[in-house]
Design a protein around this motif. Structure first.
Motif: not given
Lengths: 113, 115
Positions: A20-23, A65-67, A73-75, A88-89
């Motif tokens: 899991t990675m977050n942007c 996506l939480d605007t 996040s990408l899982l 990359f986001c």
């Protein structure tokens, strides 16, 4: 300039585990995209999520996506050694073809066999 | 998916010489192409937006006389690094977006080494 910040910067997991990675980003967007880059290569588009969407799936990939929090996040589920790459986001303010994408710092993922 | 071809994939040149990198959209027309620079283990930094038939739009801090961009047709944009110096050594990547796709398609990248 980079708009997005990605977290973590690097991730090491065992094959079969989830990654899991977050942007996070700063300004309003039309859509947010995730790309993958193998070492020394160009980027490959993975998935796009529009500002009015909250979750999207593509194979083993799940994007949220939480605007309101300006975050995504990408899982990657059931990771494989071949998933080793940088992710990359990229945010798109307008969705127009002539508009630039602004990239986050990236997350380097290492999947150990 | 659409294909963007970038050439050469790597180049070594002597300090003071110029190097031209080509970016072609093979199966779609790209009115706009983008040139990025990437340092090891870092993200892509947009250098300029290349517009077909008009001048490129450079990002702040990018020298337009140093990095010449030409977008003479709907399928070809070129980046010329003029009077290259060792600090110009980097990975350069182009991308293009078609009017029918929101995603961007990337070239394979060019590894430039200036010695």
């Amino acid at each position: 300039s980079q708009q997005g910040e990605e977290d973590p910067q690097a991730l090491s997991i065992q094959e079969g585990e989830n990654a899991t990675m977050n942007c996070s980003y700063k300004t309003s967007i039309n859509n947010l995209q995730w790309y993958r880059q193998n070492s020394g290569r160009g980027l490959v588009h993975l998935i796009l999520i529009r500002s009015n969407e909250r979750e999207k799936h593509s194979g083993r990939l799940r994007v949220t996506l939480d605007t309101s929090k300006k975050s995504s996040s990408l899982l990657i589920t059931a990771s494989r050694a071949a998933d080793t790459a940088s992710y990359f986001c990229a945010t798109d303010a307008t969705g127009a073809a002539g508009n630039k994408l602004t990239f986050g710092g990236g997350t380097r993922v290492l999947v150990k066999p | 998916g659409a294909v963007v071809s970038q050439h050469p994939s790597w180049v070594i040149c002597k300090s003071g010489t110029s190097v031209k990198i080509e970016c072609r959209s093979l199966d779609f027309q790209a009115t706009t192409m983008f040139w990025y620079r990437q340092f090891p283990k870092q993200s892509l930094m947009l250098m300029a937006t290349s517009n077909e038939g008009s001048k490129a739009t450079y990002e702040q801090g990018v020298e337009k006389d140093k990095f010449l961009i030409n977008h003479a047709s709907l399928t070809l944009s070129t980046l010329t690094v003029t009077s290259a110096h060792p600090e110009d050594s980097s990975f350069y990547i182009c991308s293009a977006r078609s009017v029918s796709n929101t995603e961007a398609f990337f070239g394979q990248g060019t590894r430039l080494t200036v010695v």
